[in-house]
Enzyme design. Structure first.
Site, short mmCIF file in Angstrom:
data_model
loop_
_atom_site.label_atom_id
_atom_site.label_comp_id
_atom_site.label_asym_id
_atom_site.label_seq_id
_atom_site.Cartn_x
_atom_site.Cartn_y
_atom_site.Cartn_z
CB ALA A 219 -0.92 -0.02 1.21
CG HIS A 220 -1.10 5.07 0.53
ND1 HIS A 220 -1.94 6.16 0.43
CD2 HIS A 220 -1.49 4.40 1.64
CE1 HIS A 220 -2.78 6.12 1.44
NE2 HIS A 220 -2.54 5.08 2.16
CG ASN A 221 2.29 7.05 2.21
OD1 ASN A 221 2.60 7.52 1.14
ND2 ASN A 221 1.25 7.45 2.90
#
Lengths: 352, 352, 352
Positions: free
Chosen positions: A243-245
């Site tokens: 997922a993001h980050n």
């Protein structure tokens, strides 16, 4: 499939000692397979001392072994190596050489005139490459790959059929990915207001290091404000979701169907088994191992092997847990027994 | 990336109060990022009062804050808003405007003559659109999208690379989807007879409302006899699976790698965390929250936050459960202790 | 959608008895749907005796029932069959006939001259087929499918949009697959040496039997040295992952988002529910059932229904376990109570 002889093996494995190999000097070996399946002109390997008896019975005329097996197999022709699996991998590759790029471009493609494609790179059919994207040298871009704008793919990469790269994705050298994986889609970020979920623009990128391999049908999302990063030498199996980050260190292994929620940080050499769920903002220190099927909701403080749910148990704890799973089915009876005892010995039972 | 100045921000956020902003009247802001990363010409935001000290130390010359932070940050130039994240999202979008359709059609496509495509809609390379399908106005259909027969895609939708729509799928307005997702494949229905699994034809459709966003590599299956439906404003992360006959309400959130088995009913505003498994025929009432990593096998009766396996625990129960996971490893010893006590106090032990 | 009359039904279902059907001899039935949704010119079905009252109230003028419902529904026109669902499936197919191939080839394709394509097989747009691959007769290869070298697809198969077949994949007759699935990508095999994960070449194949159906976004990996095999009549839902070297028997069911790690062996007629994780080298004997959401880390010895984690519980054990999940939250209080009793009765407490 190629066939190979002893001298090829000798130059392939300079670290190896060859024993009893005189009689097979002129044999043309046709393959490498398991002990039980091998025929006389095939090589086999002994993964551990457990298989020594199987090795004795094998038809294979040449065995890859480690030093500690030599005495037990002294009548066999042996390739003695420090790491059996590694030598075996090299021999297999000899029989099945990797496809090499030839610089061939399909004409049924849609490549933006501003895109740059390196030398000796293959471009398959129905590939698209967007504005200002850069594909390195010696790559194989297989059929149906779709590459957006400003994407960079490093030298020597092999991009499998129908993979998708959204804008701004950066991939290092010698990247390997199989089919239908998606890189650089928006991270999952919304803010609830006025009765609905409002999109938070995802403007970070996906940045992947060198020598990374990704399976089929994986997804790595772009960061919200900063980049989602994957270090060098990472290997992800099929259906892995990042997922993001997330910040994934170097040489991290993630097995099939496992996922990292947002902003997870993984140190170098972390290993995550299959079907694991790692909650958002978890940090795993270098070398941590999460056993397959685990669901981690709390960051473990120290490097260890963890199994199970929430924080997980260390492996010795898990061994005890295992024994006790079946006790849980009787807990309500145990409560009754405790209550009976309390009554008998005159302890006042408070509500539990 | 665009740069923006104060007056742009003022018209963008009519609900905001601007404080101490005289001195930065003429600054051309180049971006918005986190407090620690921001440079002097970047805007930042203070997500909660926890970050007030970090905000004071930030180089950002302009901060998005809520009313309750104003006193602590009185020396900073502030944009005071009711909802920091929402205002922040709007500002980011200003720096990174969404791609707009231009009405461009690739010529390398295969569009059935009976298909209708709205005005100002982009059609990417190697897109196919089947018989009697209708694509709305102002859409972006990216490269490699494959659309079957009688599919409807609403106005203003953005369909990511290599997504697949099987026949009869209906999608509302402003639909967003990233790469390699599949809509309208057959539901999973078989009847066992004569020693084999016989296919039950799946003749319902997938019907999706307005303002829905779906990640990469998701699947939503068509219904068996009736439709699989997804309401308005739903947001699904990557690798979300919706099986046949599910009825998903409005504004439902489903995070990555979670799945609904067949005939699940979700009320409005349900939130399902990542890596959850919701068994077939489960019903969740409006506003129910299922924490990530949960596996629900029984329908909870009331709106609450549930965590864990089978029915799940409410969050307060889960907090207690957490503490006790490690007790399970000792249950067999406890049983021994109970037995010892029983012997000592003269209680006959029955088999437990 | 076609409409059908009684005589069509009679020839379709030779095993059925028709009762009270004289009055509907000339009715043209327009569809089959559930009891509550059916209108007078639609057929419906009674899945079990539980629905007899609903059946009485239904507007449907013709009901598919089993022998044991006849007495309760003696005033209705009935199709009496041994297996209601099977007959129902056949009738639905009559209303919605399967798409048939017509032998049409798109011209926007890239088919290697050495590939062989059978008669009456459809080839969709933007399909690629590699060297020496063989596609059977009467197949439908939908838009965007990418087929590598030396792939075999059996007669009568339907390959959904954007599916990917890597080199050497072998698929039997009447294979069905929906969108974005990937077959024959490399298995996940690495050996750690010199500080990095070194790839073990994956040179086995994927070999799939006849009459197999696979959903959307699935992955089946090629074997390391030997083949990954899937028997006849298997049915896999969406996002199912089969790792390298698995040996899947005949007529195996695997529901959505479940995965088999490497070298799993499944006997015939195994059923695995949704969201299950089966660890590497697990063996399940013929007819074993694993309930949805389970995570199996140990091979159960006998054929049974298993639920849960690690070895899993049998279903009767699980029923007891269920009752006790909430007792776990109080274990630390129980420990206190046991300690209190021990003190009172004079038992020395050792560390637990």
């Amino acid at each position: 499939m190629h066939s190979i002889n002893l001298s090829t093996l000798q130059s392939l494995l300079p670290e190896a000692k060859f024993q009893n190999t005189n009689s097979i000097d002129s044999v043309s070996f046709t393959g490498l397979t398991s002990l039980s399946l091998a025929s006389t002109n095939e090589i086999s390997f002994v993964a551990s001392k457990t298989f020594v008896n199987e090795a004795k019975a094998s038809k294979a005329r040449l065995l890859v072994v480690s030093e500690d097996m030599v005495d037990s197999l002294s009548e066999k022709a042996l390739i003695i190596v420090p790491k059996v699996e590694l030598a075996t991998a090299k021999i297999i590759r000899q029989f099945f050489p990797e496809k090499q790029p030839t610089g061939k471009h399909s004409t049924q493609v849609a490549i933006d005139p501003t895109a740059k494609i390196g030398s000796n790179t293959d471009i398959g059919h129905f590939v698209t490459i967007g504005k200002d994207s850069v594909i390195g040298n010696d790559c194989i871009i297989e059929d149906g790959v779709k590459i957006g704008d400003r994407v960079h793919i490093g030298d020597g990469s092999r991009i499998g059929k129908n993979c998708v790269f959204f804008d701004d994705t950066i991939v290092g050298k010698r990247f390997i990915v199989f089919g239908n994986s998606s890189f650089g889609g928006d991270g999952f970020g919304f803010v609830f207001a006025e009765g609905k979920h409002n999109k938070i623009p995802q403007v970070g990128r996906v940045v992947i290091g060198d020598d990374v391999e990704v399976g089929s049908n994986c997804t790595i999302d772009r960061g919200a404000l900063t980049d989602t990063t994957v270090g060098n030498g990472c290997k992800f199996d099929n259906m892995v979701h990042i997922a993001h980050n997330c910040k994934v260190g170097d040489h991290v292994i993630i097995a099939g169907q496992s996922g990292l929620a947002g902003s997870v940080t993984l140190g170098n050499y972390v290993i995550i088994g299959g079907a694991c769920a790692i909650s958002d903002h978890i940090t795993l220190v270098e070398g941590t191992i999460i056993a397959g099927g685990s669901s981690l909701r709390t960051s473990p403080k120290t490097k260890d092997v963890y199994v199970g749910w929430d924080l997980g148990l260390t492996f010795p704890e898990f061994q005890k847990y295992r024994v006790n799973i079946k006790n849980i089915v009787n807990l309500n009876k145990w409560l009754k027994r405790i209550e009976n005892i309390e009554k008998k010995v005159g302890i006042e039972t408070k509500e539990s």
